[in-house]
Design an enzyme around this catalytic site. Structure first.
Site, PDB file in Angstrom:
ATOM      1  N   MET A  59       0.817  -1.213   0.000  1.00  0.00           N
ATOM      2  CA  MET A  59       0.000   0.000   0.000  1.00  0.00           C
ATOM      3  C   MET A  59       0.856   1.271   0.000  1.00  0.00           C
ATOM      4  O   MET A  59       2.056   1.223   0.231  1.00  0.00           O
ATOM      5  CB  MET A  59      -0.945  -0.026   1.204  1.00  0.00           C
ATOM      6  CG  MET A  59      -1.891  -1.222   1.200  1.00  0.00           C
ATOM      7  SD  MET A  59      -2.793  -1.472   2.735  1.00  0.00           S
ATOM      8  CE  MET A  59      -3.844  -0.024   2.756  1.00  0.00           C
ATOM      9  N   HIS A  60       0.208   2.392  -0.280  1.00  0.00           N
ATOM     10  CA  HIS A  60       0.736   3.759  -0.144  1.00  0.00           C
ATOM     11  C   HIS A  60       1.634   4.216  -1.285  1.00  0.00           C
ATOM     12  O   HIS A  60       1.799   5.414  -1.500  1.00  0.00           O
ATOM     13  CB  HIS A  60       1.515   3.936   1.170  1.00  0.00           C
ATOM     14  CG  HIS A  60       0.839   3.411   2.383  1.00  0.00           C
ATOM     15  ND1 HIS A  60      -0.384   3.873   2.795  1.00  0.00           N
ATOM     16  CD2 HIS A  60       1.210   2.464   3.274  1.00  0.00           C
ATOM     17  CE1 HIS A  60      -0.733   3.236   3.906  1.00  0.00           C
ATOM     18  NE2 HIS A  60       0.201   2.363   4.204  1.00  0.00           N
ATOM     19  N   ASP A 112      -2.859  -4.849   0.572  1.00  0.00           N
ATOM     20  CA  ASP A 112      -2.459  -6.137   1.142  1.00  0.00           C
ATOM     21  C   ASP A 112      -3.072  -6.401   2.511  1.00  0.00           C
ATOM     22  O   ASP A 112      -3.386  -7.553   2.837  1.00  0.00           O
ATOM     23  CB  ASP A 112      -0.936  -6.271   1.190  1.00  0.00           C
ATOM     24  CG  ASP A 112      -0.241  -5.136   1.929  1.00  0.00           C
ATOM     25  OD1 ASP A 112      -0.912  -4.266   2.514  1.00  0.00           O
ATOM     26  OD2 ASP A 112       1.009  -5.122   1.927  1.00  0.00           O
TER      27      ASP A 112
END
Length: 492
Positions: free
Chosen positions: A81-82, A240
């Site tokens: 992520m991110h 995730d």
């Protein structure tokens, strides 16, 4: 027989699993890659390396299908992520992806808060800014690489890029988009007013859908590269953390997942979005509700660092066995797992890792056990916050690579003083991604039905040892005080 592909684009590798609609994993393959650090505090990866690795894992799984009468009926994704992948108008990658553990954008965070007050941004996103999240990384590019910023047509999350290479369709999902911090988490849509105030053209953000919706279909060119059949439906998938939760059957409040992979996370669903005014945790979108997340940036990474750079040891089985002989509390050796700063609870990019209390009696196995205990203490920080927020914690399910270590599992159970359960599936994020594909292609009527069929609980349970818990309670207090007493020194 019909099969699904669950593809998990992780931080250190991509993994693809071939899974049938009863939840049986028929094949699994991972392909590693590295994090590049071109300068201090920078963490980047080349999206083309992700794609090359993904193709290898897909082809491996398809080879396992040869000779059978089965076919792939759906593909789903899970992803780190991110991170920020910047694409130009031809959807070509402009620069290496800036990933979640990057720490370069602290100045940009201060600049953003000069425009939008921290509380105002928090009420809309339900989070506070942190380096490595897409918004501050984007602003860093805008300030430091204007020649790249001007070329940007779309920004996507890491797993979205791999899905684009399969389908030719640009898009994302709510569970990943919310973690960019330019997203209205409660309303589950892009925060357009926030973007405008920061001078960001909202057109660069892709359409946002739900993880189980069909994004597109495998193109002929992607089929030629991967061996897949053209026209196979591909769903959006998700971040995730929510995908591993789905793969563990975690849909509603009361159950938390404890994950130790590269990073470490404590995850629990909530039916209403929670705004932690102290910004100790993150609140993000789950599939059909929300979740609270506490995170450590260097959990499994700490043990990997120790093995590769200090011990020069690859035999994890031996380290587990010998570390298990070390007394609880590692003979008063304590480790702070802040090799890459800390997110929960300190939100401190300057935090540093350290061993405290080293004496001549300590050896490599003390260090191994101390790392395991330090990571467990760090995750205990998140558990304490969950309790403070009155989030129910009735059951803990373990996930990630640490479930292969009975010792580490026992340490977490003892530190938490909670029973730790597992499921039969080892690749939880891939399973969650496959479940999204199964629901999106109408193999099941609902996520709940799919989880009931595809996720199978294990009879493996780790019971907490009360006496060990008393020792860890005392060591945990020391663990907490070490950060407090060294906070200012960490800035040097």
């Amino acid at each position: 027989m019909n099969y699904l592909l669950g593809i998990d684009l992780g931080t250190s590798s991509v993994k693809t699993c071939l899974i049938d609609q009863a939840g049986t994993v028929w094949a699994s393959r991972s392909e590693p890659y590295r994090i590049n650090s071109p300068a201090k505090n920078m963490a980047e990866q080349n999206p083309e390396e992700w794609w090359l690795a993904a193709k290898k894992t897909i082809r491996y799984c398809l080879q396992k299908l040869e000779g059978s009468r089965g076919e792939i009926t759906g593909i789903g994704f899970s992803g780190q992520m991110h991170g920020l992948v910047a694409l130009d108008k031809d959807h070509q990658v402009i620069r290496p992806a800036i990933i979640w553990c990057d720490q370069r954008s602290q100045e940009q965070i201060s600049s953003i808060y000069n425009i939008v007050h921290k509380d105002e941004l928090g009420r809309q996103t339900l989070n506070t800014l942190s380096p490595g999240f897409l918004l501050p990384s984007l602003m860093w590019i805008k300030v430091n690489e204007p020649f790249h910023y001007e070329k940007i047509d779309k920004v996507v999350l890491p797993k979205d890029y791999i899905r684009y290479r399969l389908t030719g369709v640009i898009g994302t999902d709510s569970t990943d988009a919310c973690a960019t911090l330019v997203f209205d988490t409660e309303k589950k849509k892009w925060a357009e007013e926030l973007s405008k105030r920061l001078g960001i053209d909202t057109a660069i953000f892709p359409e946002c859908h739900e993880p189980y919706e069909v994004a597109g279909y495998v193109t002929q060119s992607a089929a030629d590269e991967t061996g897949l059949t053209p026209g196979v439906p591909v769903v959006y998938g998700g971040g995730d953390q929510p995908m591993q939760a789905i793969g563990n059957g975690i849909l509603s409040p009361g159950t938390i997942s404890c994950t130790i992979g590269t990073g470490g996370q404590l995850f629990t669903p909530v039916n209403e979005p929670v705004y932690d005014r102290l910004f100790r945790t993150n609140t993000f979108c789950h599939v059909n509700n929300w979740y609270i997340l506490g995170a450590n940036l260097s959990a499994g990474l700490s043990l990997k660092w120790l093995m590769e750079n200090i011990l020069f040891e690859e035999n994890m089985a031996e380290l587990n066995a010998e570390a298990g002989k070390i007394p609880v509390g590692s003979d008063r050796l304590v480790y702070l797992p802040y090799l890459n700063g800390d997110r929960t609870p300190h939100l401190d990019p300057d935090a540093k890792g350290m061993f405290f209390g080293l004496q001549l009696k300590h050896n490599r196995y003390h260090m191994v056990r101390a790392v395991m205990e330090g990571v467990a203490f760090s995750l205990r920080d998140s558990l304490e916050i969950f309790n403070h927020l009155n989030v129910p914690v009735e059951r803990v399910i373990a996930s990630g690579g640490f479930i292969q270590s009975d010792l580490w599992m026992q340490i977490v159970a003892d530190v938490f003083q909670k029973r730790i359960s597992t499921t039969l599936t080892k690749e939880h994020a891939c399973m969650g991604a496959a479940i999204m594909a199964a629901v999106g292609t109408n193999a099941f009527k609902s996520i709940e039905e799919a989880v009931k069929v595809m996720v199978k609980p294990s009879d493996r349970e780790i019971e907490p040892n009360e006496n060990n818990g008393k020792i860890y309670k005392e060591r945990y207090e020391l663990f907490k005080s070490l950060y407090i007493k060294n906070k200012e020194l960490f800035r040097n």
